[in-house]
Each structure stands twice: as C-alpha cells, then as structure tokens.
Scaffold this motif. Structure first.
Motif, PDB file in Angstrom:
ATOM      1  N   ALA A   1       6.369  10.059  -2.689  1.00 59.68           N
ATOM      2  CA  ALA A   1       5.322   8.734  -2.343  1.00 59.68           C
ATOM      3  C   ALA A   1       6.035   7.876  -2.165  1.00 59.68           C
ATOM      4  O   ALA A   1       7.119   7.503  -2.497  1.00 59.68           O
ATOM      5  CB  ALA A   1       4.409   8.741  -3.423  1.00 59.68           C
ATOM      6  N   VAL A   2       5.266   6.610  -0.840  1.00 59.40           N
ATOM      7  CA  VAL A   2       6.404   6.331  -0.338  1.00 59.40           C
ATOM      8  C   VAL A   2       5.404   4.582  -0.699  1.00 59.40           C
ATOM      9  O   VAL A   2       4.530   4.711  -0.433  1.00 59.40           O
ATOM     10  CB  VAL A   2       7.161   6.000   1.124  1.00 59.40           C
ATOM     11  N   VAL A   3       6.180   3.446  -0.957  1.00 55.70           N
ATOM     12  CA  VAL A   3       4.790   2.467  -0.615  1.00 55.70           C
ATOM     13  C   VAL A   3       5.867   1.607  -0.227  1.00 55.70           C
ATOM     14  O   VAL A   3       7.210   1.316  -0.221  1.00 55.70           O
ATOM     15  CB  VAL A   3       4.835   1.790  -2.840  1.00 55.70           C
ATOM     16  N   GLY A   4       4.820   0.748   0.584  1.00 57.11           N
ATOM     17  CA  GLY A   4       5.191   0.034   1.440  1.00 57.11           C
ATOM     18  C   GLY A   4       4.473  -1.683   1.149  1.00 57.11           C
ATOM     19  O   GLY A   4       3.381  -1.797   0.810  1.00 57.11           O
ATOM     20  N   ALA A   5       5.583  -2.334   1.462  1.00 61.99           N
ATOM     21  CA  ALA A   5       4.591  -4.254   1.671  1.00 61.99           C
ATOM     22  C   ALA A   5       5.225  -4.485   2.845  1.00 61.99           C
ATOM     23  O   ALA A   5       6.253  -5.002   4.021  1.00 61.99           O
ATOM     24  CB  ALA A   5       6.154  -5.127   0.921  1.00 61.99           C
ATOM     25  N   ARG A   6       3.889  -5.453   3.337  1.00 62.41           N
ATOM     26  CA  ARG A   6       4.427  -6.246   4.571  1.00 62.41           C
ATOM     27  C   ARG A   6       5.231  -7.706   4.368  1.00 62.41           C
ATOM     28  O   ARG A   6       4.906  -8.022   3.425  1.00 62.41           O
ATOM     29  CB  ARG A   6       2.665  -7.292   5.077  1.00 62.41           C
ATOM     30  N   SER A   7       6.595  -7.666   5.455  1.00 65.42           N
ATOM     31  CA  SER A   7       7.298  -8.103   5.330  1.00 65.42           C
ATOM     32  C   SER A   7       7.504  -9.491   5.990  1.00 65.42           C
ATOM     33  O   SER A   7       8.207 -10.755   6.041  1.00 65.42           O
ATOM     34  CB  SER A   7       8.421  -7.487   6.092  1.00 65.42           C
ATOM     35  N   ARG A   8       6.185  -9.963   6.186  1.00 68.37           N
ATOM     36  CA  ARG A   8       5.541 -11.019   7.157  1.00 68.37           C
ATOM     37  C   ARG A   8       5.483 -11.914   5.793  1.00 68.37           C
ATOM     38  O   ARG A   8       5.107 -11.688   5.442  1.00 68.37           O
ATOM     39  CB  ARG A   8       4.542 -11.423   8.268  1.00 68.37           C
ATOM     40  N   ALA A   9       6.632 -13.647   6.827  1.00 68.93           N
ATOM     41  CA  ALA A   9       6.271 -14.819   5.429  1.00 68.93           C
ATOM     42  C   ALA A   9       4.857 -15.051   5.635  1.00 68.93           C
ATOM     43  O   ALA A   9       3.895 -15.070   6.441  1.00 68.93           O
ATOM     44  CB  ALA A   9       7.208 -15.683   5.526  1.00 68.93           C
ATOM     45  N   THR A  10       4.457 -15.844   3.760  1.00 68.05           N
ATOM     46  CA  THR A  10       3.081 -15.903   3.941  1.00 68.05           C
ATOM     47  C   THR A  10       2.748 -18.124   4.553  1.00 68.05           C
ATOM     48  O   THR A  10       3.382 -18.917   3.895  1.00 68.05           O
ATOM     49  CB  THR A  10       2.918 -15.553   2.403  1.00 68.05           C
TER      50      THR A  10
ATOM     51  N   ARG B   1       0.546  -1.059  -0.207  1.00 68.95           N
ATOM     52  CA  ARG B   1      -0.189   0.050  -0.266  1.00 68.95           C
ATOM     53  C   ARG B   1       0.653   1.364   0.034  1.00 68.95           C
ATOM     54  O   ARG B   1       2.131   1.184  -0.102  1.00 68.95           O
ATOM     55  CB  ARG B   1      -0.976  -0.187   1.401  1.00 68.95           C
ATOM     56  N   VAL B   2       0.159   2.528  -0.667  1.00 70.44           N
ATOM     57  CA  VAL B   2       0.968   3.537  -0.394  1.00 70.44           C
ATOM     58  C   VAL B   2       1.079   3.751   0.978  1.00 70.44           C
ATOM     59  O   VAL B   2       0.140   3.413   1.586  1.00 70.44           O
ATOM     60  CB  VAL B   2       0.148   4.915  -1.219  1.00 70.44           C
ATOM     61  N   MET B   3       2.372   3.701   1.108  1.00 74.11           N
ATOM     62  CA  MET B   3       2.385   4.368   2.711  1.00 74.11           C
ATOM     63  C   MET B   3       2.113   5.731   3.614  1.00 74.11           C
ATOM     64  O   MET B   3       2.261   6.377   4.240  1.00 74.11           O
ATOM     65  CB  MET B   3       3.694   4.191   3.547  1.00 74.11           C
ATOM     66  N   ARG B   4       2.674   6.925   2.375  1.00 70.10           N
ATOM     67  CA  ARG B   4       2.131   8.486   2.456  1.00 70.10           C
ATOM     68  C   ARG B   4       2.611   9.122   0.851  1.00 70.10           C
ATOM     69  O   ARG B   4       3.315   8.404  -0.290  1.00 70.10           O
ATOM     70  CB  ARG B   4       4.087   9.011   3.024  1.00 70.10           C
ATOM     71  N   ARG B   5       1.420   9.916   0.549  1.00 71.89           N
ATOM     72  CA  ARG B   5       1.237  10.239  -0.312  1.00 71.89           C
ATOM     73  C   ARG B   5       1.975  11.621  -0.656  1.00 71.89           C
ATOM     74  O   ARG B   5       1.962  12.436   0.632  1.00 71.89           O
ATOM     75  CB  ARG B   5      -0.231  10.773  -0.497  1.00 71.89           C
TER      76      ARG B   5
END
Length: 211
Positions: free
Chosen positions: A82-91, A70-74
C-alpha cells in the motif's frame, strides 16, 4: 541400480490428494487476503496517526489536514503493498494562529503549540485574497516609498521591461507567508507513526490466521 521415488500417490489416492491440495490452496488464499487487509489497515492507521500528530504539533484548525494525507494505493492479495502520500503544497500562514498587532505594527504568528511565536514587523493581512476569499498574510520586502502604487505587482512596468520575465528575490516588493507543508511534516512523522501502525496491523493479521 534400483531407486525408490516417493510421491503423493503413495500416501493418498488421487481424489484425496486433490482435495488436500485444494484445502492448502484455500488456506494460502486466506492468508494472502488477511495479509492484504493488515497492510491496508497499517496504511490507514498511518494516515490517522499522522493527522493526530500534526494537530498536536501545530496551532491549526483540526480539519485543515483533511485528506491531505491519504492512502494512494491499496494492497490486494496479488500485490501486498500500500502507498501513503501527502500533499506537498506549503501551508498558507493564515491557517495557523495569528493576530494583527495594534496600530498595524506587524502580525504575531504562532505556528507550533507550546511556543509563543514571533512578531513579523513588516507583515500585514489582506482580509480577502482574490484566490479564495480568505485572509492572506503578506510580508513587505522593500521599504515603502511615497507615491508607491497601491498594488502587489513586483516593480511595475519599468522594472518588468528592465529585467524581462525573470525577477530575482531582490526585485520583489511583497511575498505571501507560508508555513510547513503536510508533506514536510509527514516526511519526519512517518518514522514515528509507521512502526506503531505496523505493530497493530501485525497483531490483527496473526489473530486473523489463528496464529
């Protein structure tokens, strides 16, 4: 020595000069706003393209990725980033395509599309894990011993006393299986999807400012 100094006052009267400055300032504000919109579009498009690539690459339900990227900062006119981040927890492995083999001879796990996957001979499935009530794929690390406690504690009381609070991998009896995290995928995919998103965003920006 005589010196000639040119200024706006020589070209326009003061009222006209201020009017022109105001128009230029308004135009500058419009360009910054359009650029901020373009940056935010690129960020949002990066999220969309990442999700599409994730679903095309893995054998997993399409709604799993959800807002894990998701977009973490617009961006804004005053901060064009803008900053896009992704969850690091394993699936967890149960989110991918799996099947319990007949006679409890392991679990076939298929993670990537276009590949047959493999059979994990020492794995089995807990139908409802305590954490969320969903299936959990477990791999046995130590061969079963007759009379072994029917739980998933690592080594029991005696081994806990022997090794204290620190346990090495050799002491584990079981482990839950996981696949790639969304963050791992995004780390690679961003190099592919970001240029596409930026190209589209640039076209939108140029159109917005009439260039």
């Amino acid at each position: 020595m005589a010196r000639y100094q040119s200024s706006g006052a020589h070209l326009f009267d003061s009222a006209a000069f201020e009017q022109i400055k105001s128009k230029l300032k308004k135009r500058e504000d419009e360009i910054e706003a359009a650029l901020a919109d373009a940056v935010n579009f690129a960020a949002e498009d990066t999220v969309t393209l990442t999700a599409e690539e994730w679903n095309a690459y893995f054998r997993i339900k399409s709604d799993y990725i959800g807002n894990k990227v998701r977009v973490m900062r617009r961006a804004s006119p005053g901060r064009l980033e803008a900053v896009v981040g992704a969850r690091s927890r394993a699936t967890r492995a149960d989110n991918f395509d799996y099947k319990v083999m007949p006679g409890r001879k392991g679990v076939r796990l298929r993670v990537r599309r276009g590949r047959s996957g493999g059979v994990l001979r020492n794995a089995f499935v807990i139908p409802r894990a305590k954490s969320n009530g969903k299936p959990l794929i477990i791999e046995r690390l130590v061969k079963y011993k007759k009379g072994e406690a029917r739980n998933f504690k690592h080594g029991g009381k005696e081994r806990a006393e022997q090794f204290g609070r620190v346990r090495t991998a050799e002491q584990l009896r079981f482990k839950a299986l996981y696949g790639p995290s969304v963050n791992q995928h995004f780390y690679d995919s961003r190099a592919r999807v970001a240029p596409r998103a930026m190209s589209e965003a640039k076209q939108r920006f140029m159109k917005a400012i009439g260039a």
